[in-house]
Scaffold this active site. Sequence first.
Site, PDB file in Angstrom:
ATOM      1  N   ASP A  67       0.831  -1.208   0.000  1.00 48.86           N
ATOM      2  CA  ASP A  67       0.000   0.000   0.000  1.00 48.86           C
ATOM      3  C   ASP A  67       0.865   1.258   0.000  1.00 48.86           C
ATOM      4  O   ASP A  67       2.082   1.192   0.178  1.00 48.86           O
ATOM      5  CB  ASP A  67      -0.968  -0.008   1.197  1.00 48.86           C
ATOM      6  N   ASN A 136      -7.068  -2.463  14.448  1.00 49.15           N
ATOM      7  CA  ASN A 136      -8.476  -2.732  14.094  1.00 49.15           C
ATOM      8  C   ASN A 136      -8.617  -3.988  13.222  1.00 49.15           C
ATOM      9  O   ASN A 136      -9.692  -4.263  12.706  1.00 49.15           O
ATOM     10  CB  ASN A 136      -9.093  -1.513  13.379  1.00 49.15           C
ATOM     11  N   HIS A 138      -6.949  -4.549  10.374  1.00 51.43           N
ATOM     12  CA  HIS A 138      -6.713  -4.360   8.934  1.00 51.43           C
ATOM     13  C   HIS A 138      -5.428  -5.054   8.483  1.00 51.43           C
ATOM     14  O   HIS A 138      -4.495  -5.244   9.263  1.00 51.43           O
ATOM     15  CB  HIS A 138      -6.752  -2.879   8.540  1.00 51.43           C
ATOM     16  N   GLU A 143      -9.628  -1.850   5.555  1.00 49.09           N
ATOM     17  CA  GLU A 143     -10.198  -1.504   6.852  1.00 49.09           C
ATOM     18  C   GLU A 143     -11.444  -2.356   7.127  1.00 49.09           C
ATOM     19  O   GLU A 143     -12.046  -2.892   6.192  1.00 49.09           O
ATOM     20  CB  GLU A 143     -10.585  -0.014   6.846  1.00 49.09           C
TER      21      GLU A 143
END
Length: 235
Positions: A67, A136, A138, A143
């Site tokens: 990413d 979280n 991810h 997400e």
Amino acid sequence: MNIIQAQNYDQLSKIGAAVIAGQILAKPDSILGLATGSTPEGTYKELVSLHRQNVLDFGKVSSFNLDEYYGIKRSDPQSYYAFMYRHLFSHVNIPGENIRLPNGEAQDADAECKAYEKLIAASGGIDLQLLGIGANGHIGFNEPGDVFPAVTHHVSLSESTIIANSRFYSSREEVPRSALTMGIGTIMAAKRILLLVSGAAKKSIMEQALYGPVTPNVPASVLQFHRDVTVVYDF
Ligand code: PGA
């Protein structure tokens, strides 16, 4: 899944590097999927050390990063491009033309994502994908949400990710709001996956990902469906 408990971060980094080194020794022209973040920094340091000791030759290796922030210049020290050169690419002999990251400077984000996905497919696919996990759940910048995104795409960062990443900035307002990321399908297509999890703060999310229900609310949980995953954790 092959789940390895390391005694500490140093050992996690050495094991992570050993897995990647083994991949390169077995297949010198390996295509690596690489990740940024605090977790893999030690692993990259160990890989650089193996290279300096003449153990590891990156001369035929290619890489695709997971990413990149969108709307950021590659020359910005906060870009993942800059991170990768700082921690790995400037210190090993991987040919520049073999290094690929999504281009966060692209005018047309969607076209860039399509081109990136095509490039990965045309390369023959990723041999070993290195991953961290977000607080979280991810992986990459996939997400938590209602679906598992299939391919490389332009994504808005969740508030929790913006807060987590603000530790690298002087204020939360400076953190980029969006990113280009491989999709869950892109990640799952890798032949092997190496997930590194460091720090007790990640214990609960790691347990949800590895042992809880497979759900896009915990994106990393999809790894339960991959046939060759190694997890290394240090708590
Ligand atoms: P970290 O990030 O290694 O900096 O904890 C992991 C991630 O968000 O994927």
